[in-house]
Structures are given as structure tokens and as C-alpha cells.
Write an enzyme that holds these catalytic residues in place. Structure first.
Site, PDB file in Angstrom:
ATOM      1  N   SER A  78      20.883 -39.930 -20.109  1.00 32.11           N
ATOM      2  CA  SER A  78      21.258 -38.672 -20.752  1.00 32.11           C
ATOM      3  C   SER A  78      20.479 -37.518 -20.127  1.00 32.11           C
ATOM      4  O   SER A  78      19.261 -37.581 -19.995  1.00 32.11           O
ATOM      5  CB  SER A  78      20.958 -38.729 -22.259  1.00 32.11           C
ATOM      6  OG  SER A  78      21.694 -39.760 -22.885  1.00 32.11           O
ATOM      7  N   ASN A 109      21.427 -46.491 -18.609  1.00 33.14           N
ATOM      8  CA  ASN A 109      21.269 -46.440 -20.069  1.00 33.14           C
ATOM      9  C   ASN A 109      21.526 -45.040 -20.606  1.00 33.14           C
ATOM     10  O   ASN A 109      21.005 -44.052 -20.076  1.00 33.14           O
ATOM     11  CB  ASN A 109      19.846 -46.845 -20.459  1.00 33.14           C
ATOM     12  CG  ASN A 109      19.568 -48.321 -20.246  1.00 33.14           C
ATOM     13  OD1 ASN A 109      20.357 -49.039 -19.638  1.00 33.14           O
ATOM     14  ND2 ASN A 109      18.436 -48.770 -20.738  1.00 33.14           N
ATOM     15  N   ASP A 148      17.144 -53.787 -25.864  1.00 31.22           N
ATOM     16  CA  ASP A 148      16.530 -52.791 -24.991  1.00 31.22           C
ATOM     17  C   ASP A 148      15.075 -52.572 -25.405  1.00 31.22           C
ATOM     18  O   ASP A 148      14.764 -52.509 -26.599  1.00 31.22           O
ATOM     19  CB  ASP A 148      17.315 -51.480 -25.106  1.00 31.22           C
ATOM     20  CG  ASP A 148      16.843 -50.418 -24.134  1.00 31.22           C
ATOM     21  OD1 ASP A 148      16.450 -50.787 -23.007  1.00 31.22           O
ATOM     22  OD2 ASP A 148      16.890 -49.224 -24.484  1.00 31.22           O
ATOM     23  N   HIS A 149      14.203 -52.465 -24.437  1.00 29.77           N
ATOM     24  CA  HIS A 149      12.777 -52.200 -24.704  1.00 29.77           C
ATOM     25  C   HIS A 149      12.203 -53.143 -25.761  1.00 29.77           C
ATOM     26  O   HIS A 149      11.523 -52.704 -26.696  1.00 29.77           O
ATOM     27  CB  HIS A 149      12.568 -50.755 -25.150  1.00 29.77           C
ATOM     28  CG  HIS A 149      12.758 -49.753 -24.063  1.00 29.77           C
ATOM     29  ND1 HIS A 149      11.890 -49.611 -23.002  1.00 29.77           N
ATOM     30  CD2 HIS A 149      13.738 -48.837 -23.860  1.00 29.77           C
ATOM     31  CE1 HIS A 149      12.313 -48.654 -22.196  1.00 29.77           C
ATOM     32  NE2 HIS A 149      13.441 -48.171 -22.685  1.00 29.77           N
ATOM     33  N   ASP A 209       9.714 -55.185 -22.339  1.00 26.42           N
ATOM     34  CA  ASP A 209       9.069 -54.006 -21.783  1.00 26.42           C
ATOM     35  C   ASP A 209       7.565 -54.061 -22.002  1.00 26.42           C
ATOM     36  O   ASP A 209       7.072 -53.806 -23.101  1.00 26.42           O
ATOM     37  CB  ASP A 209       9.652 -52.741 -22.417  1.00 26.42           C
ATOM     38  CG  ASP A 209       9.054 -51.461 -21.838  1.00 26.42           C
ATOM     39  OD1 ASP A 209       8.240 -51.563 -20.897  1.00 26.42           O
ATOM     40  OD2 ASP A 209       9.397 -50.373 -22.328  1.00 26.42           O
ATOM     41  N   GLY A 225      17.184 -43.528 -19.530  1.00 24.04           N
ATOM     42  CA  GLY A 225      17.204 -42.084 -19.708  1.00 24.04           C
ATOM     43  C   GLY A 225      18.328 -41.404 -18.957  1.00 24.04           C
ATOM     44  O   GLY A 225      18.159 -40.317 -18.401  1.00 24.04           O
TER      45      GLY A 225
END
Length: 277
Positions: A208, A227, A82-83, A104, A206
Site C-alpha cells: 500500500s 502484501n 502473516d507476521h 517473523d 507494505g
């Protein structure tokens, strides 16, 4: 049931009209908790780790653990970078057996973003590994990286970006944020507009903090991967915080780690249920 290619997992999710929960992990407890939830619900998931976490959870240590945990899982698990911020990290992830990566370059100018992602795509597609890219920038905090800019994805750039890069997934900025300190304000009309233009599935970073009804609505707009990181980290950290507040001499790492796995698993199960409902 084991480690699977991300492409296979996503194709199956599209066919069955379900979303894919992608859980950002940083230690063994979080890995075990996420997989335990997936096994209890008999649903595939994505394990992922962001490059910003590698300073304290080195890829050469975390990567093999994530891959091995996926191989031993009773459900299908994809392992994702990720990223990813550098081409070298992307290469290392593939060497370790990751089945998907994100490059990213969203903070760079548009043309530079395209060039960086295109380079990763050309390399990864040779190994039949899909690449996620990001267009637009999220506000919030990802570990010690703080971004105060709120640059939503421009729909007019989407088709050109995907065509030139060849990316397989597109992470969008539509009012979603990193962390739990800023309230997300998801622009569903913008997401719908982007979904009508993008030839590839969309990703919501994001997750969450975003109300569950918004996530469910967003899934109608070609949103395939969601995610989650902060929710799991909070479940892990609060386990030890509560123990310390109860007893300042609490130091049974084994007992607290087992409890942390259960707390992470409970939270991950809650999120998976929402995504797949």
C-alpha cells in the site's frame, strides 16, 4: 477452484509470469471483498492475517472463516499467516487449515532469526506447508506495533540465511514501509541485487502506498508476492467515516457493511490488476 496450497499457487504464478496479491484481512467484510474482487477478475489471491491483529480478531474465529471462504471461492485462494510471531501461533494456523505461514523473527539478531525460522520450517515442511521469513526490518506502523528503525536487507546475508533456514519465501526491506503515514522509497537496485542472490522468490510487504509503476518494475526482480493491508483497511474504515460525516445518526450496520464489501472489493480489484499487468 478452492482452497489451495500456497506452493501450488506460487508455482503457477511463476509459470504464468504474474504476481500474487496477498490481502491482509481482519473481519468478514474484508474477506468477502477480497474474494469478490478475485472472482470478478478470475484470478487467484492470498488471504492473510497478521498475528498483531489476533488480539481483536482471534485466530480461532478468523481462521475458520478465512479457510471456509477460500473453499467456497470460485477461484483458487491460499490462506496465509502473516507476521507470525510465535511457534505456537504457527502450529495453530496449520491446525486450522492455513496453507502457508510466515515466521517473523526479523527484529532478533541474525543467528536467532535463523534458529526461529528453521524451527518453523522443520515443522511446517513435515506437513508440506511453505514458510516465509523476513530479513531486514520495515519502518512504519502495523496496527499498534510501531517500528522506527529502517534496516534494509543486507544482500551479503541473503544466501546464508536462506540456506540455513530452508525458508521458501523471503520478505525483504528495500525502502518499503508498513502503513500510509511514511512515504515508501523503494530501492530498486538493491532489490535487483538481492534477486540475483536469493534462491527463493521475494516478498514485498507494505505494498500500500507504493506507486504502481514501481510495483510493476519490482516484479522483474523475482518478486512474486505483494502484501496489501492498509489500502483495504482504509477502504473499509472510510465507508463508515463518510456515513457518519453525512449523518451522525447513521447506524444501519447491514447497509454500511454491504457498502464496505463493495469498497474493499473495488480497491482489491485495482491492486490485483496492477500486480498481474
Amino acid at each position: 477452484m478452492s482452497l489451495v496450497k500456497m506452493k501450488e499457487l506460487l508455482e503457477r504464478a511463476q509459470k504464468n509470469n504474474i504476481g500474487c496479491g496477498a490481502f491482509s484481512v481482519g473481519n468478514m467484510e474484508m474477506v468477502r471483498g477480497a474474494i469478490q474482487a478475485a472472482e470478478e477478475l478470475d484470478t487467484p489471491i492470498i488471504l492473510q492475517i497478521a498475528e498483531v491483529r489476533l488480539k481483536h480478531s482471534p485466530l480461532h474465529l478468523m481462521g475458520p472463516m478465512m479457510v471456509q471462504a477460500a473453499k467456497e471461492a470460485k477461484v483458487d485462494v491460499a490462506v496465509h499467516l502473516d507476521h507470525g510471531l510465535t511457534f505456537e501461533t504457527v502450529q495453530k494456523a496449520l491446525e486450522l487449515g492455513f496453507t502457508s505461514v510466515m515466521l517473523d523473527a526479523s527484529t532478533l539478531p541474525f543467528e536467532e532469526n535463523i534458529e526461529e525460522v528453521k524451527r518453523a520450517v522443520e515443522y511446517c515442511h513435515f506437513y508440506n506447508v511453505p514458510v516465509e521469513a523476513e530479513l531486514g526490518c520495515l519502518q512504519g506502523k502495523e496496527e499498534d506495533i510501531v517500528n522506527e528503525a529502517d534496516a534494509k536487507t543486507d544482500p551479503d546475508m541473503v544466501a546464508d540465511f536462506v540456506a540455513q533456514t530452508g525458508c521458501d519465501l523471503l520478505a525483504v526491506a528495500v525502502g518499503n514501509v508498513h502503513g500510509l503515514d511514511i512515504e515508501p522509497k523503494v530501492d530498486l537496485p538493491l532489490l535487483e541485487q538481492i534477486s540475483k542472490i536469493s534462491p527463493v522468490p521475494l516478498v514485498m510487504h507494505g505494498g500500500s502506498g507504493i506507486p504502481f509503476d514501481i510495483i510493476q518494475k519490482a516484479r522483474e526482480f523475482n518478486l512474486l508476492k505483494v502484501n496489501y493491508g492498509s489500502d483495504l483497511r482504509k477502504a473499509f474504515v472510510s465507508t463508515f467515516g463518510r456515513a457518519y460525516e453525512t449523518n451522525h445518526n447513521a447506524c444501519s450496520v447491514i447497509e454500511l457493511s454491504i457498502e464496505a464489501v463493495e469498497n474493499v472489493s473495488e480497491k482489491a480489484a485495482e491492486l490485483v490488476t496492477i500486480i498481474n499487468s
